[in-house]
Design a protein around this motif. Sequence first.
Motif, short mmCIF file in Angstrom:
data_model
loop_
_atom_site.label_atom_id
_atom_site.label_comp_id
_atom_site.label_asym_id
_atom_site.label_seq_id
_atom_site.Cartn_x
_atom_site.Cartn_y
_atom_site.Cartn_z
N ALA A 152 0.83 -1.20 0.00
CA ALA A 152 0.00 0.00 0.00
C ALA A 152 0.87 1.26 0.00
O ALA A 152 1.88 1.34 0.72
CB ALA A 152 -0.92 0.01 1.22
N ALA A 153 0.50 2.20 -0.84
CA ALA A 153 1.21 3.48 -0.94
C ALA A 153 0.17 4.60 -0.85
O ALA A 153 -0.98 4.42 -1.24
CB ALA A 153 1.99 3.58 -2.24
N SER A 154 0.58 5.74 -0.35
CA SER A 154 -0.37 6.83 -0.13
C SER A 154 0.23 8.16 -0.54
O SER A 154 1.46 8.33 -0.57
CB SER A 154 -0.83 6.89 1.34
N GLY A 155 -0.66 9.09 -0.87
CA GLY A 155 -0.30 10.46 -1.18
C GLY A 155 -1.33 11.39 -0.57
O GLY A 155 -2.44 10.97 -0.21
N LYS A 156 -1.00 12.66 -0.46
CA LYS A 156 -1.88 13.62 0.20
C LYS A 156 -2.06 14.86 -0.65
O LYS A 156 -1.15 15.26 -1.38
CB LYS A 156 -1.32 14.02 1.56
N PHE A 157 -3.26 15.45 -0.54
CA PHE A 157 -3.52 16.76 -1.13
C PHE A 157 -4.39 17.55 -0.16
O PHE A 157 -5.04 16.99 0.73
CB PHE A 157 -4.20 16.65 -2.50
N VAL A 158 -4.37 18.87 -0.30
CA VAL A 158 -5.08 19.77 0.60
C VAL A 158 -6.35 20.26 -0.09
O VAL A 158 -6.29 20.75 -1.23
CB VAL A 158 -4.21 20.97 1.02
N LEU A 159 -7.49 20.12 0.60
CA LEU A 159 -8.78 20.58 0.09
C LEU A 159 -9.19 21.82 0.89
O LEU A 159 -9.23 21.78 2.12
CB LEU A 159 -9.83 19.47 0.25
N SER A 160 -9.46 22.93 0.19
CA SER A 160 -9.75 24.20 0.85
C SER A 160 -11.06 24.78 0.35
O SER A 160 -11.48 24.52 -0.79
CB SER A 160 -8.62 25.22 0.58
N ALA A 161 -11.73 25.56 1.23
CA ALA A 161 -12.96 26.28 0.88
C ALA A 161 -12.61 27.75 0.67
O ALA A 161 -12.00 28.38 1.53
CB ALA A 161 -14.01 26.14 1.98
N VAL A 162 -13.02 28.30 -0.49
CA VAL A 162 -12.69 29.67 -0.86
C VAL A 162 -14.00 30.42 -1.16
O VAL A 162 -14.88 29.90 -1.84
CB VAL A 162 -11.76 29.70 -2.09
N GLY A 163 -14.11 31.65 -0.66
CA GLY A 163 -15.27 32.48 -0.96
C GLY A 163 -16.49 32.20 -0.12
O GLY A 163 -17.55 32.77 -0.35
N GLY A 164 -16.41 31.33 0.88
CA GLY A 164 -17.55 31.01 1.72
C GLY A 164 -17.44 29.59 2.24
O GLY A 164 -16.56 28.81 1.81
#
Length: 400
Positions: A323-335
Motif C-alpha cells: 500500500a502506498a499513499s499520497g496527500k492533497f489539501v482541500l480548501s474552501a474559498v469564498g464562503g
Amino acid sequence: MRMQDQEVVAAIVAGDPDGLAEAYDRYAAPLYAYCSFVLPGPDAAADVVRDTFLIATSRLEGLRDPGKLGSWLHAVARSECVRRRSAAGVTSPPPKMPRPTSGDAAWPAVELPAGLRGQVLRACTDRTPTGRADRASTAHRAGAFGPTGFPKAPGSPGPPWRRLWRRLRRRPRAAATVVAVAAGATAGIIVMLTVGGSHRAQAVTLANGGAVSGGSPSAAGRVSASPSPGHQASPARGHPTPSETALEGTVSPGSSTGRASASASGRSSSPKSPSPSRSASPSPTRSASPSPSPTRSASPTPTQGILKVAPDTLAITSAGGKAASGKFVLSAVGGPVGHYAIKVPAGLGGKMTVAPATGSLADGGSVTVTVTVTSKIALNTYVTVDPGGINVTVLLGIKA
C-alpha cells in the motif's frame, strides 16, 4: 481472435499496451476522419486523436458500459474539437458529420498520418515524469465527466432555471407574464404574513363584536361581550371588584347573566334598575398595556464557497505491491462548504481508499486528504471531489 470492446476497456484500464494498440487500430481512422471534417488542418486533427487516447488512459475506467467504447471515444474527440474551436474564437457548434450506416467501412476514407500510431502509443505508455505530467494535464483539461462516464459537453446549458431564463429573454411577452405572476404571488405572501399571528387573532375577535384587552395572543380569555340593555356586564370570574364586595348580596360566580343573588334577609336586586354600586368597574390592576412583540429579523444566508485542491496530481510509488499513499489539501474559498464528498472510481473500490471521504469546511478552512492505493500494477486514475466535479489525478508506479 478479435477482442471485444469490454476486453479492450479492461486492458486499457489495467495499463496493458495491447489494449491501447487494439483500440487505436479499431477507432483511430473514424476519429481522425471526424476531426479532419470539424477542424481546419490535419495537424489539429492528429493532435485531437492523440489527446483522445491520452484521456482514455485516465478516464476510461469510469465508463459504466464498456461496450460503448467507440461512442465514448467519439464523444471525447468531439469535446476536444469544441474546446479547440472555442479557443480559436469559433462559438458556433461543430458541423454534423454524416454518421456511418453500418460498420467502420461506412466512414469516409481518410489516410492516417504516418507515424501517428507510434506517437500515440508511446505517449500513452510513457512512464517518465514528463510523460505522466502530459497525460495528467490532458486529462485535467478534458473537464468533468457525467455519471455514465461520458464527458460533459463544454458550455453545457446548466440548471433548468438558467435555461428558462434564456428562453424568457427571447420572448419578452412571456417574461412580462411570469414577472406579473411572481409579483402577485409575492404580494399575497406578504399580506398573509402581515395579518398572521396575534394581529390575525385580534382582527377575528374585533370582527365578531368583541373587545381585546392587552396585546398578547393569550388575551383571548379576557375578551368580554358588550353588555345588553337589561343588565351590566360582570367582570371576569374569580376576581370580584371592590364595588361588588360592598353589596349586601353576593354575586353568583356560576351565573351567566351576571345578576346578584339576594341576601338572607329577603332583599333582592332589581335587574331592570341596577344600583349604582352594581356597575362593574374594572380594577386598575386588571388593565394590561399591550406588549409589542419583538421584530424578527432573518439572518442572511452565508454565500456558499467553492473547493480548491492542491496539488491536483499525486505521484505515488509502491514497493512490491504494498500500500502506498499520497496527500492533497482541500480548501474552501469564498464562503463555507456545507458538505463535500470525494469519490473513488467504481472499478477501484477495493484498491483505493480516501480519508476523510466526506465532511464540511468553514470559509477559508482546509483539510488534508490522504489517498491510499494497493495494487500490483501501475495505475493512472483519479478521484473526484464534489461539489464542483474536481478531479485529482493519481499516478501509481511500481518499484521492483
